[in-house]
Design an enzyme around this catalytic site. Structure first.
Site, PDB file in Angstrom:
ATOM      1  N   ASP A 182      90.033  63.169  43.622  1.00  0.00           N
ATOM      2  CA  ASP A 182      88.952  63.687  44.981  1.00  0.00           C
ATOM      3  C   ASP A 182      89.354  62.176  46.149  1.00  0.00           C
ATOM      4  O   ASP A 182      89.384  62.374  47.121  1.00  0.00           O
ATOM      5  CB  ASP A 182      88.357  63.844  44.749  1.00  0.00           C
ATOM      6  CG  ASP A 182      87.590  65.126  44.114  1.00  0.00           C
ATOM      7  OD1 ASP A 182      88.664  65.783  44.381  1.00  0.00           O
ATOM      8  OD2 ASP A 182      86.614  65.668  43.663  1.00  0.00           O
ATOM      9  N   ASN A 211      81.709  64.586  52.983  1.00  0.00           N
ATOM     10  CA  ASN A 211      81.349  63.963  51.625  1.00  0.00           C
ATOM     11  C   ASN A 211      80.056  64.420  52.328  1.00  0.00           C
ATOM     12  O   ASN A 211      79.414  65.576  52.319  1.00  0.00           O
ATOM     13  CB  ASN A 211      81.438  63.802  50.381  1.00  0.00           C
ATOM     14  CG  ASN A 211      82.379  64.147  49.618  1.00  0.00           C
ATOM     15  OD1 ASN A 211      82.416  65.838  49.513  1.00  0.00           O
ATOM     16  ND2 ASN A 211      82.869  63.904  48.014  1.00  0.00           N
ATOM     17  N   ASN A 234      74.425  63.421  46.663  1.00  0.00           N
ATOM     18  CA  ASN A 234      73.829  64.224  46.749  1.00  0.00           C
ATOM     19  C   ASN A 234      72.785  65.041  45.677  1.00  0.00           C
ATOM     20  O   ASN A 234      71.830  64.713  45.736  1.00  0.00           O
ATOM     21  CB  ASN A 234      74.143  65.423  47.844  1.00  0.00           C
ATOM     22  CG  ASN A 234      73.538  66.772  47.768  1.00  0.00           C
ATOM     23  OD1 ASN A 234      72.474  66.762  48.151  1.00  0.00           O
ATOM     24  ND2 ASN A 234      73.577  67.681  47.254  1.00  0.00           N
ATOM     25  N   LYS A 235      73.904  65.104  44.884  1.00  0.00           N
ATOM     26  CA  LYS A 235      73.342  66.086  43.360  1.00  0.00           C
ATOM     27  C   LYS A 235      72.674  64.764  42.728  1.00  0.00           C
ATOM     28  O   LYS A 235      71.305  65.404  42.362  1.00  0.00           O
ATOM     29  CB  LYS A 235      74.228  66.404  42.521  1.00  0.00           C
ATOM     30  CG  LYS A 235      74.347  67.378  41.362  1.00  0.00           C
ATOM     31  CD  LYS A 235      75.684  67.751  40.713  1.00  0.00           C
ATOM     32  CE  LYS A 235      74.788  68.452  39.571  1.00  0.00           C
ATOM     33  NZ  LYS A 235      73.961  67.641  38.220  1.00  0.00           N
ATOM     34  N   SER A 236      73.234  63.696  42.484  1.00  0.00           N
ATOM     35  CA  SER A 236      72.463  62.781  42.009  1.00  0.00           C
ATOM     36  C   SER A 236      71.040  61.848  42.208  1.00  0.00           C
ATOM     37  O   SER A 236      70.776  61.224  41.334  1.00  0.00           O
ATOM     38  CB  SER A 236      73.348  61.569  41.765  1.00  0.00           C
ATOM     39  OG  SER A 236      73.348  61.039  43.200  1.00  0.00           O
ATOM     40  N   ALA A 273      64.906  57.561  46.557  1.00  0.00           N
ATOM     41  CA  ALA A 273      63.507  57.315  45.926  1.00  0.00           C
ATOM     42  C   ALA A 273      62.638  56.971  46.348  1.00  0.00           C
ATOM     43  O   ALA A 273      62.010  55.788  47.256  1.00  0.00           O
ATOM     44  CB  ALA A 273      63.558  55.945  45.668  1.00  0.00           C
TER      45      ALA A 273
END
Length: 270
Positions: free
Chosen positions: A46, A122, A164-166, A185
């Protein structure tokens, strides 16, 4: 048809590049042209495809991408390193078929009037590496909240499976023409409050992040990072919207997005 190859510099990627070039030389209907290609074939993962995307960013309307992965399964790569012959056959039978995904437009404004515009495949991030980042969040020019925390990530639907998912963001169907805001956070207590959840915006929304102080701030667009230097000029704000541009993939055998999500994060169901 004019074809270009954009590859990672690993031994396996170089081997596949050589094999593909030798095979393409046998096809009279296919010409190698890395300046004005119709199709760009990436060999790697990717990251390689994202690099190719930015390399040909000014020609997105006329280019389709094809990805060969030579490592782990990627979200943007459909072909394996042992399928060169099948790919060449698909190129021979090409009829212009494609599938497109939305992109993110980023506009950074500085205090000297300079405006820097970029497009992300991304995501883009705004974060502070030395202290709590403080920024005002505007939705369509209306103040929504004052964010305090490590930073913010703004992602495309296809990029929703990455950074984003993390940070707890949702995975978006790439058929949704929009983008997403996620928090890194965030600081939430009796004094300071943020929404505390990811937000999905539609195609006509403008998101603006305004910074009272940019010292220690790092702005990124995909893999490129910009460290703010207030001695030259100060970052005032960063705006985001759905780009007028799209990325197109040659739809010879384009893997379903949700199959990619399942294979990458879930695997086989017992």
């Amino acid at each position: 048809m004019r074809v270009a190859i954009f590859n990672y510099e690993s031994p396996e990627s170089l081997r596949v590049r050589k094999l593909l070039l030798n095979r393409l030389e046998e096809e009279t209907a296919i010409t190698y042209d890395d300046q004005q290609p119709d199709v760009v074939i990436t060999i790697g993962g990717d990251g390689t495809l994202i690099s190719a995307f930015h390399h040909y960013e000014d020609r997105l309307s006329t280019i389709r991408f094809v990805g060969i992965h030579t490592g782990h399964l990627g979200f943007y790569t459909d072909w394996r390193n042992f399928e060169v012959e099948d790919l060449v056959e698909s190129l021979q039978n090409d009829s212009g078929q494609s599938v497109s995904y939305p992109l993110l437009e980023m506009s950074a404004t500085y205090d000297d009037g300079e405006i820097e515009r970029r497009v992300a495949l991304n995501e883009s991030t705004l974060r502070n590496i030395v202290k709590t980042m403080v920024c005002d969040v505007y939705i369509n020019n209306q103040l929504f909240e004052r964010f305090r925390g490590d930073g913010l990530v703004i992602s495309t639907p296809t990029g929703s499976t990455a950074y984003n998912k993390s940070v707890g963001g949702a995975i978006l169907d790439p058929r949704i023409i929009g983008f997403q805001l996620g928090e890194m956070a965030s600081l939430n207590n009796r004094v300071f409050r943020t929404l505390g959840s990811p937000v999905v915006f539609g195609s006509d929304t403008k998101l603006t992040l305004r910074l009272p102080d940019d010292s220690g701030t790092v702005l990124s667009c995909d893999r490129d990072q910009i460290m703010m230097d207030s001695q030259s000029h100060r970052l005032v704000d960063v705006s985001y919207r759905v780009s007028d541009k799209v990325i197109r993939f040659a739809k010879y055998r384009h893997t379903n997005f949700w199959d990619r999500v399942k294979d990458s994060f879930i695997g086989g169901i017992q």
